[in-house]
Write an enzyme that holds these catalytic residues in place. Structure first.
Site, PDB file in Angstrom:
ATOM      1  N   SER A 110       1.039  -1.325   0.073  1.00 38.30           N
ATOM      2  CA  SER A 110      -0.114  -0.089   0.006  1.00 38.30           C
ATOM      3  C   SER A 110       0.875   1.476   0.077  1.00 38.30           C
ATOM      4  O   SER A 110       1.637   1.250   0.765  1.00 38.30           O
ATOM      5  CB  SER A 110      -0.766   0.046   0.920  1.00 38.30           C
ATOM      6  N   GLY A 111       0.632   2.178  -1.104  1.00 39.89           N
ATOM      7  CA  GLY A 111       1.318   3.423  -0.918  1.00 39.89           C
ATOM      8  C   GLY A 111       2.537   3.183  -1.906  1.00 39.89           C
ATOM      9  O   GLY A 111       3.302   4.324  -1.931  1.00 39.89           O
ATOM     10  N   THR A 115      -1.699   2.578  -8.060  1.00 39.83           N
ATOM     11  CA  THR A 115      -2.550   3.277  -8.685  1.00 39.83           C
ATOM     12  C   THR A 115      -2.078   4.376  -9.659  1.00 39.83           C
ATOM     13  O   THR A 115      -2.476   4.474 -10.886  1.00 39.83           O
ATOM     14  CB  THR A 115      -3.763   3.973  -7.641  1.00 39.83           C
ATOM     15  N   ASN A 160      -1.069   5.412   3.229  1.00 41.43           N
ATOM     16  CA  ASN A 160      -1.456   6.133   1.797  1.00 41.43           C
ATOM     17  C   ASN A 160      -2.463   7.092   1.967  1.00 41.43           C
ATOM     18  O   ASN A 160      -3.740   6.843   2.312  1.00 41.43           O
ATOM     19  CB  ASN A 160      -1.564   5.134   0.851  1.00 41.43           C
ATOM     20  N   SER A 163      -5.503   5.803  -0.449  1.00 39.75           N
ATOM     21  CA  SER A 163      -5.221   4.138  -0.743  1.00 39.75           C
ATOM     22  C   SER A 163      -6.318   3.610  -1.669  1.00 39.75           C
ATOM     23  O   SER A 163      -7.627   3.695  -1.058  1.00 39.75           O
ATOM     24  CB  SER A 163      -5.078   3.725   0.607  1.00 39.75           C
ATOM     25  N   SER A 164      -6.314   2.786  -2.218  1.00 42.08           N
ATOM     26  CA  SER A 164      -7.378   1.979  -2.800  1.00 42.08           C
ATOM     27  C   SER A 164      -7.921   1.048  -1.932  1.00 42.08           C
ATOM     28  O   SER A 164      -7.178   0.220  -1.483  1.00 42.08           O
ATOM     29  CB  SER A 164      -6.968   1.337  -4.085  1.00 42.08           C
ATOM     30  N   GLY A 390      -2.561  -3.278  -2.335  1.00 42.95           N
ATOM     31  CA  GLY A 390      -1.495  -3.579  -1.748  1.00 42.95           C
ATOM     32  C   GLY A 390      -1.390  -4.627  -0.674  1.00 42.95           C
ATOM     33  O   GLY A 390      -2.079  -4.438   0.428  1.00 42.95           O
ATOM     34  N   GLU A 392      -0.915  -5.680   2.934  1.00 44.00           N
ATOM     35  CA  GLU A 392      -1.053  -4.536   4.129  1.00 44.00           C
ATOM     36  C   GLU A 392      -0.621  -5.298   5.217  1.00 44.00           C
ATOM     37  O   GLU A 392      -1.113  -6.584   5.648  1.00 44.00           O
ATOM     38  CB  GLU A 392      -2.443  -4.238   4.097  1.00 44.00           C
TER      39      GLU A 392
HETATM   40  N1  LIG Z   1       5.378   7.913 -10.213  1.00 39.57           N
HETATM   41  C1  LIG Z   1       4.959   8.790  -8.996  1.00 39.57           C
HETATM   42  N2  LIG Z   1       5.146  10.111  -9.054  1.00 39.57           N
HETATM   43  C2  LIG Z   1       4.748  11.122  -8.172  1.00 39.57           C
HETATM   44  N3  LIG Z   1       4.000  10.659  -7.068  1.00 39.57           N
HETATM   45  C3  LIG Z   1       4.017   9.333  -7.094  1.00 39.57           C
HETATM   46  C4  LIG Z   1       3.960   8.370  -7.874  1.00 39.57           C
HETATM   47  N4  LIG Z   1       3.625   7.189  -7.779  1.00 39.57           N
HETATM   48  C5  LIG Z   1       3.173   7.549  -6.315  1.00 39.57           C
HETATM   49  N5  LIG Z   1       3.267   8.694  -6.155  1.00 39.57           N
HETATM   50  C6  LIG Z   1       2.607   9.092  -4.746  1.00 39.57           C
HETATM   51  O1  LIG Z   1       2.461   8.199  -3.712  1.00 39.57           O
HETATM   52  C7  LIG Z   1       1.018   8.182  -3.148  1.00 39.57           C
HETATM   53  C8  LIG Z   1       0.348   6.752  -3.373  1.00 39.57           C
HETATM   54  O2  LIG Z   1       0.500   5.990  -4.587  1.00 39.57           O
HETATM   55  P1  LIG Z   1      -0.577   4.997  -4.822  1.00 39.57           P
HETATM   56  O3  LIG Z   1      -1.936   5.625  -4.475  1.00 39.57           O
HETATM   57  O4  LIG Z   1      -0.686   4.806  -6.220  1.00 39.57           O
HETATM   58  O5  LIG Z   1      -0.334   3.873  -4.155  1.00 39.57           O
HETATM   59  P2  LIG Z   1      -0.952   2.517  -4.349  1.00 39.57           P
HETATM   60  O6  LIG Z   1       0.310   1.501  -4.658  1.00 39.57           O
HETATM   61  O7  LIG Z   1      -2.037   2.426  -5.069  1.00 39.57           O
HETATM   62  O8  LIG Z   1      -1.580   2.146  -2.641  1.00 39.57           O
HETATM   63  P3  LIG Z   1      -2.754   1.412  -2.158  1.00 39.57           P
HETATM   64  O9  LIG Z   1      -2.305   0.131  -2.131  1.00 39.57           O
HETATM   65  O10 LIG Z   1      -2.863   1.800  -0.691  1.00 39.57           O
HETATM   66  O11 LIG Z   1      -3.701   1.802  -3.120  1.00 39.57           O
HETATM   67  C9  LIG Z   1       0.097   8.712  -4.561  1.00 39.57           C
HETATM   68  O12 LIG Z   1      -0.835   9.462  -3.774  1.00 39.57           O
HETATM   69  C10 LIG Z   1       1.430   9.948  -4.968  1.00 39.57           C
HETATM   70  O13 LIG Z   1       1.401  10.991  -4.173  1.00 39.57           O
HETATM   71 MG   LIG Z   2      -3.885   2.270  -5.121  1.00 41.32          MG
END
Ligand SMILES: Nc1ncnc2c1ncn2[C@@H]1O[C@H](COP(=O)(O)OP(=O)(O)OP(=O)(O)O)[C@@H](O)[C@H]1O
Ligand SMILES: [Mg+2]
Length: 1078
Positions: A110-111, A115, A160, A163-164, A390, A392
């Site tokens: 997660s994070g 996404t 996050n 977070s999805s 992700g 957790e």
């Molecule tokens: N390529 C990137 N460039 C800039 N910021 C990023 C990038 N990827 C992620 N982030 C930052 O990290 C944060 C978390 O990313 P994201 O929501 O994609 O995580 P995730 O893997 O989907 O987590 P979860 O499993 O909780 O959904 C985003 O809100 C963004 O601020």
């Molecule tokens: Mg996500």
């Protein structure tokens, strides 16, 4: 002309190593160091072969610009520095060009950025695939589905901020050209418990905050909401605001996105009503109420909230209130209603809120699917993007975490299957000598969870379905019985003595050693959540609403469709959907993005090595690299290898036709690369040492420069040649056209001239013919006319007499003739006398004969005079002539004339020959006597008169004495110059003679005679006959006469008559002779 592409490689300008496989010495440290080095330089992507490792930068990097998209477009995977775009491009192109369905598996905790990565992939594909109004709309809808789903399905967690809280798999569908047609979204298990309760420091789903912050006053009023978060029990008190997140702005974005995706305005309204209702449900509170029968009952504390919810949902308040107070159990056609105590009432309330929200979410996904569904039914190519929650590990992990982590185990499994296992099998397949690399295969953990007979999920289901008292504890007991021996399972009650002393593990927990670490799960709530039960009373109450949306969300509430069969449990549902997903993924070509979270603080530039190391370990990345380079750092099919390096060998450049493998062999031999550095597989070349690859790359780079010159040379030559050929062709074309043009012009001219001549000739011929024909016609017409006239003439001649038209004229002429005849006859009768002096003439009978009448009168008169004249003898004619002469001389001039008219001129009054007294005189006159008379000669001196004979012959006049007849004077007529008389009635006349003549010695003669008129007339005529000259006859009352030398004036005066008509002359003086006349 396309841009001349210079092949680059990820090996160009590298920071660290772009592909970890190429690390010179591979240890965990060097691997991490490489990641860190790259991360520090903003290079967040690193490859392991074709797997992309993405380290979350937690900051905005300028590497997602449209220019970058263009840079990565249509380039080979290893051509540019590692990027998620390279992976997306590779996937898209092999989908489009090689017809291979793709899936993009994004994993990480997660994070870690899954996404974000999925969105980058989607936006890249959207940017590079086809364009056009329709395609753009599809793209836009696909992209805009993200904000909507994120608002409803994402929340701030400890790890996050976005977070999805649901799993998402999206199939993007393309047509054969690679234009997007639509998509299908599958969602997996929304973490609905979050609706009613959130761990400390976390938030409920974004949409609640967005609605309260961004909704207009009117909207909030309509939804019966307050703006403050703290008004709502379901919104955790702390960290309601998230740093850097503008809920209000996001609300607008979401609404806009919903509109783009295709939600109707009233649909949006319905959705928001449900959201509001969920929020308000949390504010319903119950108070205990004891009944007489000892049963605990509950009552709603403040019914106002309930009322408003019912109004929002179009619900009958009593129905809902009852549903919160009673529970009806139906078994074998028996209905048993039991009251709910306070705890149960709260449970029912929360269950309703969770269910309502969860179903709303599912409805949203379906509604989006409806909008983005491909409209045309053709064979589609599919690219799946998997962004699932992700791995957790929380402080308190429950059923949701268990499910989420199970899902991640499955994904790890598929990764292992497809990369580690297959890779190694490939070496064997390729016939390369191979020592197996050990890696952790998590199949055993999957087995622990999903095994149909003794897996944890199966146990849970069994427990839920089992009759009797079922609690989370009994479930744990069961687990302890069945799974205790499993090496990856731990619990307090586990028979394994290893954990007996493990006090870190509470009694209500069990622990699983996941591939990514150990996770301790609290069993509390497992059974309930798995059952996912909603009291039937509640679902029926929901079905009864008038709310269009809510009603469809609870179809099982319809009594007609009620079934006693239990719905599948949440666990088994999830297991099935994950199994389907896995199957689906296996049919596609996988592309991996492995997301790594660099720190726990969500901070940029922080690279916590321990944390990353942990992830690298559990993600099995080291094994991944090792497998990729075990013995051989680099492998590549022969074709692309030969393609990339063939320019290094004269034999293989530019074309090699004896098989790629032979080509590579020839190439490597000629380059004198030591044979231990490479191995020939069946379809791939395997290079042992990265250095060898770099050497090859160096050589290639140098060679490329030469080749560029060559290409330039050839290209220029080609361009010039093509240009020349084109010019030549153009010239031929132009000259052909020109020739054609001139020939055509000439031809047209000739044609027009010919036509002109032809037309003239034809015209001429025609005119000639026409002339002849006209002539002929005219001849015929003339002949006809002549004949007609001739016949007409004949006919007229023959019949003229019968023509009535002539009658008028004839009658007229006849009448005129008659009239004239009558006129003449009458005139004849009335003619006046024949006397020339007659002046009378009959009266004119007709006016029209006036002129004739006058003319006749004149003619008649002339004729009468002629007749009269014709009677005259010659002698008489002479007398008349004389008379006429006298008239001409004296008429109206001398008064005496009138008396003379009636006196005939006898001439000879004396007949001297017969008078013997005048014998002498007679003898003296030889000629015929024209006039003989007696006149009074006036004495010049005294004026006294004396009678004298006056004789006139043809040549002279003679004055003789009356008595004796003695000639006194003879005057030749030629000597007479003129005669003078008075105007009176007197008979005095003077005869003037030529001066100097013989007769004029005594001067002019003065005579008086009564026959003055006759004398002077005869004198005048005689002189005319003799001299052919007319003498002057002066008629005046005063004239001069020549007496001797004197000029004497003869003056006539009126006086008393003395001697008849004769005047008395008196000589007054020398100069004057007075004549007194009566
Ligand atoms: N390529 C990137 N460039 C800039 N910021 C990023 C990038 N990827 C992620 N982030 C930052 O990290 C944060 C978390 O990313 P994201 O929501 O994609 O995580 P995730 O893997 O989907 O987590 P979860 O499993 O909780 O959904 C985003 O809100 C963004 O601020
Ligand atoms: Mg996500």
């Amino acid at each position: 002309m396309t841009k001349l592409e210079v092949k680059t490689s990820l090996l160009d300008n590298m920071i660290g190593v772009g592909d970890s496989v190429l690390l010179e010495t591979l240890t965990e440290d060097t691997f991490l160091e490489n990641l860190k080095k790259r991360f520090d330089h903003g290079e967040i992507y690193t490859y392991i072969g074709n797997v992309v490792i993405s380290v979350n930068p937690y900051r905005h990097l300028p590497i997602y610009t449209p220019e970058k998209v263009e840079e990565y477009r249509n380039r080979n995977f290893y051509e540019l520095s590692p990027h998620i775009y390279a992976l997306a491009d590779e996937a898209y192109r092999s989908l489009r060009d090689q017809d291979k369905d793709q899936c993009i598996l994004i994993t990480g905790e997660s994070g870690a950025g899954k996404t974000e990565a999925s969105k980058l992939v989607m936006s890249y594909v959207a940017a590079v695939c086809g364009k056009g109004a329709e395609v753009n709309q599809v793209k836009e809808q696909l992209l805009q589905s993200n904000p909507v789903l994120e608002a409803f399905g994402n929340a701030k967690t400890m790890r996050n901020d976005n977070s999805s809280r649901f799993g998402k798999y999206m199939d993007i569908e393309f047509d054969f050209k690679g234009d997007p047609l639509g998509g299908v979204i599958s969602n997996y298990l929304l973490e609905k418990s979050r609706v009613v309760k959130q761990p400390r420091g976390e938030r409920n789903f974004h949409v609640f905050y967005q609605l309260l912050s961004g909704g207009s006053e009117a909207l909030l009023k309509q939804l019966k909401l307050e703006r403050e978060f703290n008004q709502y029990n379901y919104l955790g008190l702390d960290s309601a605001k998230v740093n850097g997140v503008d809920d209000a702005a996001n609300f607008r974005t979401v609404k806009n996105a919903m509109q783009i995706v295709g939600f109707m305005d009233d649909e949006v309204e319905l959705v928001l009503e449900v959201v509001a209702a969920v929020l308000k449900l949390g504010n319903i509170e119950f108070k205990p109420e004891s009944r007489m029968n000892g049963l605990d009952e509950s009552r709603i504390q403040d019914k106002n909230e309930l009322k408003e919810i019912c109004e929002l949902l179009g619900q009958d308040q009593a129905v809902l209130e009852r549903a919160f107070s009673f529970r009806t159990v139906e078994a074998k056609q028996e209905k048993v209603s039991t009251t709910l105590n306070v705890a149960q009432a709260y449970y029912a309330r929360d269950a309703l809120a969770k269910n309502l929200y969860n179903r709303l979410f599912t409805w949203l996904v379906n509604r989006i699917n409806e909008s983005i569904k491909a409209q045309i039914k053709v064979r589609k190519k599919v690219m799946g993007v998997l962004d699932i929650y992700g791995f957790e590990i929380f402080e308190n992990n429950s059923f949701e975490q268990f499910i989420i982590n199970y899902c991640n185990e499955k994904l790890q499994q598929i990764f292992i299957e497809l990369t580690l296992k297959e890779e190694q099998e490939e070496y064997v397949k390729e016939g390369i000598e191979w020592t197996h690399i050990e890696y952790f295969n998590n199949a055993i953990i999957c087995e622990l969870i999903e095994n149909n007979t003794n897996g944890i999920l199966a146990m849970l289901d069994e427990e839920c379905l089992r009759p009797g008292t079922v609690t989370d504890e009994t479930f744990l007991e069961k687990l302890n019985q069945v799974c205790a021996v499993h090496e990856r399972f731990e619990s307090r009650m586990s028979k394994s003595s290893r954990f007996l002393n493990d006090t870190t593990l509470p009694h209500t927990c069990f622990r699983i050693q996941h591939y990514a670490g150990k996770v301790m799960y609290h069993v509390e709530g497992f059974v309930d959540k798995n059952n996912d039960l909603l009291y039937r009373d509640l679902s029926q109450a929901m079905w009864k609403t008038n709310h269009m949306l809510v009603k469809t969300l609870f179809p099982e509430g319809n009594p007609a469709k009620m079934s006693l069969k239990r719905p599948p449990t949440a666990g088994s549902q999830f297991k099935t959907s994950v199994a389907t997903l896995m199957k689906n993924l296996q049919t596609k070509n996988p592309n991996y993005i492995r997301c790594i979270k660099p720190n726990d603080q969500k901070a940029p530039h922080v690279f916590t090595e321990a944390l990353v190391c942990h992830q690298v370990r559990y993600l099995g990345l080291m094994e991944n690299v090792r497998v990729r380079r075990a013995g051989y750092a680099f492998k590549q099919p022969y074709e692309p290898c030969l393609e990339r390096y063939k320019m290094l060998c004269s034999q293989t450049w530019p074309h090699w036709r004896q098989g790629a493998r032979n080509g590579v062999q020839v190439l490597l031999t000629e380059l004198q690369i030591p044979p231990e550095e490479f191995s020939y597989g069946r379809s791939k070349i395997f290079i042992r040492n990265p250095r060898t690859l770099f050497e090859l790359e160096d050589l290639r780079k140098r060679r490329l420069e030469d080749l560029a010159t060559l290409i330039q040379k050839i290209y220029r030559g080609w361009k010039c040649r093509t240009h020349f050929q084109l010019m030549k062709k153009s010239q031929i074309t132009i000259s052909a056209w020109t020739k054609r043009h001139f020939q055509r012009k000439k031809y047209l001219h000739l044609k027009s001239v010919t036509l002109l001549i032809q037309s003239y000739i034809r015209g001429w011929k025609a005119r000639k013919l026409l002339r002849e024909l006209k002539h002929q016609k005219r001849c015929e017409a003339s002949a006809t006319t002549i004949a007609a006239y001739w016949r007409g003439f004949q006919v007229r001649r023959e019949y003229r007499k019968f023509f009535r038209a002539n009658a008028g004229r004839k009658i007229y002429e006849f009448t005129i003739q008659r009239i004239i005849q009558k006129y003449f006859l009458e005139l004849k009768k009335k003619l006046p006398s024949m006397s020339p002096t007659e002046t009378t003439w009959p009266a004119r009978p007709y006016l029209f004969l006036d002129n004739t009448h006058i003319e006749l009168k004149r003619i008649f008169h002339l004729w009468r005079c002629k007749t009269y004249r014709d009677q005259f003898t010659a002698q008489k004619r002479a007398i008349f002539e004389e008379k006429l002469e006298a008239s001409e001389l004296f008429k109206d001039k001398k008064a005496l004339y009138t008396n003379s008219v009636c006196q005939p001129f006898q001439g000879d009054y004396l007949e001297i020959s017969k008078n013997p007294r005048y014998q002498k005189l007679t003898a003296a006159v030889e000629e015929k006597i024209l006039l003989a008379d007696v006149v009074n000669k006036i004495n010049r001196a005294n004026g006294k008169g004396a009678p004298r004979i006056f004789l006139l012959t043809q040549s002279k006049f003679i004055i003789a004495d009356q008595k004796s007849g003695q000639i006194k004077s003879t005057v030749p007529v030629m000597d007479i110059t003129s005669v003078s008389v008075s105007k009176q009635t007197d008979g005095l006349f003077a005869v003037h003679l030529k001066e100097g003549s013989a007769a004029a010695a005594k001067g002019d003669f003065l005579f008086t005679s009564d026959r003055l008129i006759e004398i002077i007339t005869k004198l005048y005529r005689t002189i005319f006959f003799k001299t052919n000259q007319k003498i002057n006859v002066v008629i005046d009352n005063e004239f001069l006469v020549q007496f001797n030398q004197d000029k004497v004036c003869v003056k006539f005066i009126q006086g008393a008559q003395k001697n008849g008509n004769l005047p008395t002359c008196k000589r007054k003086n020398n100069r004057l002779l007075e004549v007194t006349v009566p």
